[in-house]
Design an enzyme around this catalytic site. Structure first.
Site, PDB file in Angstrom:
ATOM      1  CG  ASN A  10       5.094 -33.980 -44.817  1.00  0.00           C
ATOM      2  OD1 ASN A  10       4.989 -34.274 -43.634  1.00  0.00           O
ATOM      3  ND2 ASN A  10       6.231 -33.611 -45.351  1.00  0.00           N
ATOM      4  CG  HIS A  13       4.022 -30.728 -39.054  1.00  0.00           C
ATOM      5  ND1 HIS A  13       5.121 -30.454 -38.266  1.00  0.00           N
ATOM      6  CD2 HIS A  13       4.355 -30.367 -40.315  1.00  0.00           C
ATOM      7  CE1 HIS A  13       6.074 -29.909 -39.022  1.00  0.00           C
ATOM      8  NE2 HIS A  13       5.634 -29.843 -40.261  1.00  0.00           N
ATOM      9  CG  HIS A  46      12.056 -34.365 -43.464  1.00  0.00           C
ATOM     10  ND1 HIS A  46      12.210 -33.003 -43.565  1.00  0.00           N
ATOM     11  CD2 HIS A  46      13.310 -34.866 -43.401  1.00  0.00           C
ATOM     12  CE1 HIS A  46      13.492 -32.702 -43.578  1.00  0.00           C
ATOM     13  NE2 HIS A  46      14.189 -33.822 -43.460  1.00  0.00           N
ATOM     14  NE  ARG A  48      13.001 -31.087 -40.149  1.00  0.00           N
ATOM     15  CZ  ARG A  48      13.811 -30.147 -40.618  1.00  0.00           C
ATOM     16  NH1 ARG A  48      15.052 -30.043 -40.183  1.00  0.00           N
ATOM     17  NH2 ARG A  48      13.379 -29.295 -41.507  1.00  0.00           N
ATOM     18  NE  ARG A  52      13.277 -30.282 -36.044  1.00  0.00           N
ATOM     19  CZ  ARG A  52      13.681 -29.175 -36.685  1.00  0.00           C
ATOM     20  NH1 ARG A  52      12.810 -28.372 -37.234  1.00  0.00           N
ATOM     21  NH2 ARG A  52      14.962 -28.887 -36.761  1.00  0.00           N
ATOM     22  CG  HIS A  53       8.683 -34.046 -37.729  1.00  0.00           C
ATOM     23  ND1 HIS A  53       9.279 -34.847 -38.651  1.00  0.00           N
ATOM     24  CD2 HIS A  53       8.888 -32.757 -38.148  1.00  0.00           C
ATOM     25  CE1 HIS A  53       9.826 -34.094 -39.591  1.00  0.00           C
ATOM     26  NE2 HIS A  53       9.623 -32.812 -39.317  1.00  0.00           N
ATOM     27  CD  GLU A  73       9.762 -34.288 -47.407  1.00  0.00           C
ATOM     28  OE1 GLU A  73      10.146 -33.689 -46.392  1.00  0.00           O
ATOM     29  OE2 GLU A  73       8.787 -33.939 -48.056  1.00  0.00           O
ATOM     30  CB  THR A 103       9.871 -25.795 -42.114  1.00  0.00           C
ATOM     31  OG1 THR A 103       9.441 -26.678 -43.146  1.00  0.00           O
ATOM     32  CG2 THR A 103       9.864 -24.375 -42.636  1.00  0.00           C
ATOM     33  CB  THR A 104      12.799 -28.037 -45.896  1.00  0.00           C
ATOM     34  OG1 THR A 104      12.532 -29.215 -45.150  1.00  0.00           O
ATOM     35  CG2 THR A 104      13.963 -28.275 -46.822  1.00  0.00           C
ATOM     36  CD  GLU A 154       8.419 -31.930 -53.183  1.00  0.00           C
ATOM     37  OE1 GLU A 154       8.544 -33.176 -53.156  1.00  0.00           O
ATOM     38  OE2 GLU A 154       7.900 -31.264 -52.277  1.00  0.00           O
ATOM     39  CG  HIS A 193       7.925 -25.917 -47.927  1.00  0.00           C
ATOM     40  ND1 HIS A 193       7.665 -24.833 -47.136  1.00  0.00           N
ATOM     41  CD2 HIS A 193       8.676 -26.750 -47.179  1.00  0.00           C
ATOM     42  CE1 HIS A 193       8.255 -25.006 -45.961  1.00  0.00           C
ATOM     43  NE2 HIS A 193       8.881 -26.153 -45.955  1.00  0.00           N
ATOM     44  N   GLY A 194       4.324 -25.210 -48.042  1.00  0.00           N
ATOM     45  CA  GLY A 194       3.514 -24.027 -47.747  1.00  0.00           C
ATOM     46  C   GLY A 194       2.206 -23.954 -48.514  1.00  0.00           C
ATOM     47  N   GLY A 215       1.576 -30.877 -46.317  1.00  0.00           N
ATOM     48  CA  GLY A 215       1.507 -31.434 -44.978  1.00  0.00           C
ATOM     49  C   GLY A 215       0.990 -30.489 -43.909  1.00  0.00           C
TER      50      GLY A 215
HETATM   51  N1  PXP Z   1       7.987 -31.122 -49.818  1.00  0.00           N
HETATM   52  C1  PXP Z   1       9.153 -31.133 -49.137  1.00  0.00           C
HETATM   53  C2  PXP Z   1      10.371 -31.592 -49.843  1.00  0.00           C
HETATM   54  C3  PXP Z   1       9.202 -30.761 -47.777  1.00  0.00           C
HETATM   55  O1  PXP Z   1      10.373 -30.773 -47.122  1.00  0.00           O
HETATM   56  C4  PXP Z   1       7.994 -30.403 -47.127  1.00  0.00           C
HETATM   57  C5  PXP Z   1       8.010 -30.057 -45.673  1.00  0.00           C
HETATM   58  O2  PXP Z   1       8.471 -31.115 -44.939  1.00  0.00           O
HETATM   59  C6  PXP Z   1       6.811 -30.428 -47.871  1.00  0.00           C
HETATM   60  C7  PXP Z   1       6.836 -30.764 -49.221  1.00  0.00           C
HETATM   61  C8  PXP Z   1       5.486 -30.100 -47.260  1.00  0.00           C
HETATM   62  O3  PXP Z   1       5.469 -28.763 -46.851  1.00  0.00           O
HETATM   63  P1  PXP Z   1       4.276 -28.268 -45.944  1.00  0.00           P
HETATM   64  O4  PXP Z   1       4.349 -29.051 -44.675  1.00  0.00           O
HETATM   65  O5  PXP Z   1       4.570 -26.821 -45.756  1.00  0.00           O
HETATM   66  O6  PXP Z   1       3.007 -28.524 -46.690  1.00  0.00           O
END
Ligand code: PXP
Length: 251
Positions: A10, A13, A46, A48, A52-53, A73, A103-104, A154, A193-194, A215
């Protein structure tokens, strides 16, 4: 049969840093190409509502210039549906979106959002887009994904990433059970995520998960070691965890 674990990088950022100053540096499309060369199987971005990004032009350029499949996304809004149908990315992941969130923050409510989501998913599938739903690791959400006709889910690993000790283990067990349930009911299962070098190994060891989307950590780590090195290390941790899990399964 061995299950390959794909890595979707991702690049949101990279655009966050660019937008901090306006202008064109650093370029997220350059990051996407570098990610592909370092072993990413796909690029995730993503768009948005508040831009924002990632911005609209980034999506266009990723689609035009990057060979790896794009996982777009998007929030479940008419505006994003129109953009998805215009670009027809390889995949679209529907995520919940609140303007004020950093964030999401949680999964999509596939159960409560049924009537709103169903026609949108149908239109994207008809356009040849592989639709996934970003949901909590909860069996009722997985069942709802099936009734919505989404072929992919996901699982949100954000809670797992934020927790520690026994609470993290409990959340991990929920993710593991959800991935097994996805397999049983015929859904392709992704997670994200994370995720970081420190927490990716157990998730990568769940053999019914076929893709991780990562990401923020990779872009942060790139400050210290470079994006190429950060992605290669993540790739190798994932591959090692998967090989060990496959080995344990066949032993
Ligand atoms: N998957 C989804 C659906 C997300 O919305 C995000 C964050 O945009 C990620 C994965 C990646 O998360 P991270 O940036 O925390 O690795």
């Amino acid at each position: 049969m061995k299950s390959k674990l794909r890595l979707g990088v991702n690049i949101d950022h990279v655009a966050t840093i660019r937008n901090a100053r306006g202008g064109i540096y650093p370029d997220p499309v350059r990051a996407a190409k570098l990610a592909a060369a370092a072993g990413a199987d796909g690029i995730t971005a993503h768009l948005r509502e508040d831009r924002r990004h990632i911005c609209d032009d980034d999506i266009q350029r990723i689609n035009d210039e990057v060979e790896q499949p794009l996982n777009f996304e998007m929030a479940a809004t008419p505006e994003m549906l129109a953009i998805a149908l215009r670009h027809t990315p390889h995949a679209a992941c529907i995520v919940p979106e609140k303007r004020e969130e950093q964030t999401t923050e949680g999964g999509l409510d596939a159960v409560g959002g049924h009537n709103h989501l169903k026609p949108m998913i149908r239109q994207m599938l008809d356009a040849g887009i592989r639709v996934s739903l970003f949901i909590e690791p909860d069996p009722s959400q997985l069942d709802a994904a099936v009734s919505l006709g989404a072929p992919v889910v996901e699982l949100h690993t954000g809670r797992y990433a934020d927790l520690a000790g026994e609470a993290r283990e409990a959340e991990f067990a929920r993710i593991e059970a959800a991935a097994a349930h996805a397999d049983k009911i015929g859904l392709e299962c992704h997670a994200g995520h994370g995720l970081t070098f420190d927490n990716v190994t157990p998730i990568a060891g769940i053999t019914s998960i076929v893709e991780l989307n990562i990401g923020h950590f990779l872009v942060g780590e790139a400050i210290f070691s470079g994006l190429d090195s950060a992605i290669r290390r993540m790739r190798s941790l994932m591959d090692r965890a998967r090989a060990e899990a496959e080995g344990a399964r066949s032993a």
